[in-house]
Motif scaffolding. Structure first.
Motif, PDB file in Angstrom:
ATOM      1  N   MET A   1       0.630  -1.135  -0.170  1.00 21.86           N
ATOM      2  CA  MET A   1       0.003   0.173  -0.002  1.00 21.86           C
ATOM      3  C   MET A   1       0.993   1.218   0.112  1.00 21.86           C
ATOM      4  SD  MET A   1      -3.139   1.057   2.587  1.00 21.86           S
ATOM      5  CE  MET A   1      -2.436   2.029   3.723  1.00 21.86           C
ATOM      6  N   VAL A   2       1.947   1.176   0.807  1.00 17.99           N
ATOM      7  CA  VAL A   2       2.921   2.276   0.803  1.00 17.99           C
ATOM      8  C   VAL A   2       3.289   2.843  -0.544  1.00 17.99           C
ATOM      9  CG1 VAL A   2       4.802   3.237   2.044  1.00 17.99           C
ATOM     10  CG2 VAL A   2       3.230   2.231   3.488  1.00 17.99           C
ATOM     11  N   HIS A   3       4.038   1.694  -0.980  1.00 21.42           N
ATOM     12  CA  HIS A   3       4.515   1.758  -2.412  1.00 21.42           C
ATOM     13  C   HIS A   3       3.459   2.095  -3.420  1.00 21.42           C
ATOM     14  CE1 HIS A   3       8.101  -0.201  -0.942  1.00 21.42           C
ATOM     15  NE2 HIS A   3       7.437  -1.646  -0.660  1.00 21.42           N
ATOM     16  N   GLY A   4       2.155   1.922  -3.244  1.00 22.90           N
ATOM     17  CA  GLY A   4       1.191   2.514  -4.262  1.00 22.90           C
ATOM     18  C   GLY A   4       1.088   4.097  -4.097  1.00 22.90           C
ATOM     19  N   MET A   5       1.426   4.593  -2.739  1.00 22.55           N
ATOM     20  CA  MET A   5       1.318   5.977  -2.646  1.00 22.55           C
ATOM     21  C   MET A   5       2.410   6.710  -2.865  1.00 22.55           C
ATOM     22  SD  MET A   5      -0.695   6.044   1.006  1.00 22.55           S
ATOM     23  CE  MET A   5      -0.184   4.538   1.816  1.00 22.55           C
ATOM     24  N   GLY A   6       3.473   5.719  -3.243  1.00 25.75           N
ATOM     25  CA  GLY A   6       4.854   6.396  -3.760  1.00 25.75           C
ATOM     26  C   GLY A   6       5.940   6.394  -2.719  1.00 25.75           C
ATOM     27  N   GLY A   7       5.532   5.700  -1.752  1.00 26.06           N
ATOM     28  CA  GLY A   7       6.820   5.317  -0.762  1.00 26.06           C
ATOM     29  C   GLY A   7       6.578   6.112   0.448  1.00 26.06           C
ATOM     30  N   SER A   8       7.324   5.789   1.487  1.00 24.30           N
ATOM     31  CA  SER A   8       7.216   6.536   2.900  1.00 24.30           C
ATOM     32  C   SER A   8       7.543   8.032   2.860  1.00 24.30           C
ATOM     33  CB  SER A   8       7.808   5.571   3.738  1.00 24.30           C
ATOM     34  OG  SER A   8       9.099   5.573   3.707  1.00 24.30           O
ATOM     35  N   GLU A   9       8.320   8.375   1.874  1.00 26.73           N
ATOM     36  CA  GLU A   9       8.847   9.930   1.770  1.00 26.73           C
ATOM     37  C   GLU A   9       7.637  10.793   0.909  1.00 26.73           C
ATOM     38  OE1 GLU A   9      11.056  10.794   3.867  1.00 26.73           O
ATOM     39  OE2 GLU A   9      11.335   8.691   4.498  1.00 26.73           O
ATOM     40  N   SER A  10       6.870   9.884   0.152  1.00 28.34           N
ATOM     41  CA  SER A  10       6.075  10.913  -0.747  1.00 28.34           C
ATOM     42  C   SER A  10       4.916  11.851  -0.132  1.00 28.34           C
ATOM     43  CB  SER A  10       5.218   9.848  -1.597  1.00 28.34           C
ATOM     44  OG  SER A  10       4.244   9.032  -0.976  1.00 28.34           O
ATOM     45  N   ASP A  11       4.456  12.719  -0.642  1.00 30.43           N
ATOM     46  CA  ASP A  11       3.461  13.348  -0.208  1.00 30.43           C
ATOM     47  C   ASP A  11       2.250  12.779   0.036  1.00 30.43           C
ATOM     48  OD1 ASP A  11       5.079  15.688  -0.487  1.00 30.43           O
ATOM     49  OD2 ASP A  11       4.429  16.377  -2.566  1.00 30.43           O
ATOM     50  N   ASN A  12       1.880  11.772  -0.959  1.00 33.50           N
ATOM     51  CA  ASN A  12       0.657  10.957  -0.637  1.00 33.50           C
ATOM     52  C   ASN A  12       0.731  10.398   0.832  1.00 33.50           C
ATOM     53  OD1 ASN A  12      -0.532  11.769  -3.078  1.00 33.50           O
ATOM     54  ND2 ASN A  12       0.468  10.069  -4.325  1.00 33.50           N
ATOM     55  N   TYR A  13       1.813   9.606   1.192  1.00 37.53           N
ATOM     56  CA  TYR A  13       2.186   9.122   2.419  1.00 37.53           C
ATOM     57  C   TYR A  13       1.770  10.003   3.380  1.00 37.53           C
ATOM     58  CZ  TYR A  13       3.555   5.886   5.959  1.00 37.53           C
ATOM     59  OH  TYR A  13       3.699   5.217   7.170  1.00 37.53           O
ATOM     60  N   VAL A  14       2.574  11.039   3.225  1.00 40.88           N
ATOM     61  CA  VAL A  14       2.379  12.081   4.379  1.00 40.88           C
ATOM     62  C   VAL A  14       0.855  12.765   4.445  1.00 40.88           C
ATOM     63  CG1 VAL A  14       2.847  14.631   4.969  1.00 40.88           C
ATOM     64  CG2 VAL A  14       4.589  12.874   4.069  1.00 40.88           C
ATOM     65  N   ARG A  15       0.051  12.793   3.238  1.00 37.46           N
ATOM     66  CA  ARG A  15      -1.267  13.029   3.422  1.00 37.46           C
ATOM     67  C   ARG A  15      -1.983  12.002   4.097  1.00 37.46           C
ATOM     68  NH1 ARG A  15      -3.111  13.616  -2.179  1.00 37.46           N
ATOM     69  NH2 ARG A  15      -1.302  14.946  -2.238  1.00 37.46           N
ATOM     70  N   HIS A  89       3.687  -0.418   9.019  1.00 38.65           N
ATOM     71  CA  HIS A  89       4.423  -0.391   7.779  1.00 38.65           C
ATOM     72  C   HIS A  89       5.712  -1.272   7.709  1.00 38.65           C
ATOM     73  CE1 HIS A  89       7.183   1.583   5.077  1.00 38.65           C
ATOM     74  NE2 HIS A  89       6.354   1.326   4.175  1.00 38.65           N
ATOM     75  N   SER A  90       6.519  -1.401   8.624  1.00 37.98           N
ATOM     76  CA  SER A  90       7.732  -1.911   8.661  1.00 37.98           C
ATOM     77  C   SER A  90       7.761  -3.403   9.098  1.00 37.98           C
ATOM     78  CB  SER A  90       8.927  -1.011   9.299  1.00 37.98           C
ATOM     79  OG  SER A  90       8.660  -0.919  10.557  1.00 37.98           O
ATOM     80  N   SER A  91       6.687  -3.858   9.587  1.00 44.55           N
ATOM     81  CA  SER A  91       6.605  -5.176  10.270  1.00 44.55           C
ATOM     82  C   SER A  91       6.944  -6.160   9.176  1.00 44.55           C
ATOM     83  CB  SER A  91       4.976  -5.166  10.652  1.00 44.55           C
ATOM     84  OG  SER A  91       4.899  -6.616  10.940  1.00 44.55           O
ATOM     85  N   THR A  92       7.520  -7.224   9.639  1.00 54.35           N
ATOM     86  CA  THR A  92       7.933  -8.243   8.805  1.00 54.35           C
ATOM     87  C   THR A  92       6.748  -9.011   8.423  1.00 54.35           C
ATOM     88  OG1 THR A  92       9.999  -8.393  10.061  1.00 54.35           O
ATOM     89  CG2 THR A  92       9.329 -10.455   8.796  1.00 54.35           C
ATOM     90  N   MET A  93       6.010  -9.479   9.285  1.00 58.90           N
ATOM     91  CA  MET A  93       4.838 -10.171   9.028  1.00 58.90           C
ATOM     92  C   MET A  93       4.034  -9.558   7.939  1.00 58.90           C
ATOM     93  SD  MET A  93       1.126 -11.011  11.109  1.00 58.90           S
ATOM     94  CE  MET A  93       0.524  -9.378  10.618  1.00 58.90           C
ATOM     95  N   TRP A  94       3.766  -8.307   7.790  1.00 60.00           N
ATOM     96  CA  TRP A  94       3.133  -7.464   6.612  1.00 60.00           C
ATOM     97  C   TRP A  94       3.904  -7.839   5.325  1.00 60.00           C
ATOM     98  CZ3 TRP A  94      -1.717  -7.966   6.901  1.00 60.00           C
ATOM     99  CH2 TRP A  94      -2.312  -7.656   8.104  1.00 60.00           C
ATOM    100  N   LYS A  95       5.339  -7.616   5.657  1.00 59.60           N
ATOM    101  CA  LYS A  95       6.084  -7.782   4.325  1.00 59.60           C
ATOM    102  C   LYS A  95       5.910  -9.107   3.749  1.00 59.60           C
ATOM    103  CE  LYS A  95       9.394  -4.522   5.617  1.00 59.60           C
ATOM    104  NZ  LYS A  95      10.962  -4.169   5.960  1.00 59.60           N
TER     105      LYS A  95
END
Length: 107
Positions: A1-15, A89-95
């Motif tokens: 999901m985070v990758h779909g937003m452009g990554g954890s540093e993207s404006d979309n993730y911040v939003r 987001h950084s959980s091993t289980m979700w990866k």
């Protein structure tokens, strides 16, 4: 999901984080807490195992109150929920779940 937003540093993730924080604050409003707790209490006679069998209604209510972090001021609550999202987001289980979904798409 985070990758779909452009990554954890993207404006979309911040939003997204901002929206999550705002929603958490709305849930923590006294009138909404009362409504949520009333709904949980109404579920006491239901057949929902987590409410009727696995724990008492009082334990469920206390758990909800604890999850809403009502002891924190708004700024602390927003920081808490943002940390929770980042940890998830950084959980091993979700990866691992993401990998399984990727494999499932190939079949």
């Amino acid at each position: 999901m985070v990758h779909g937003m452009g990554g954890s540093e993207s404006d979309n993730y911040v939003r997204f984080l901002s929206t999550v924080g705002a929603a958490f604050l709305v849930l923590r409003r006294p009138e909404n807490v009362r409504a949520l707790l009333s709904l949980v209490r109404l579920m006491e006679s239901s057949c929902v195992p987590d409410i009727s069998e696995n724990q008492s209604i009082d334990v469920a209510v206390l758990g909800l109150r604890d999850r809403l972090k009502l002891d924190l001021v708004d700024q602390e609550a927003v920081a808490y929920i943002e940390e929770l999202v980042d940890a998830s987001h950084s959980s091993t289980m979700w990866k691992a779940v993401d990998v399984m979904h990727s494999l499932g798409k190939q079949f």
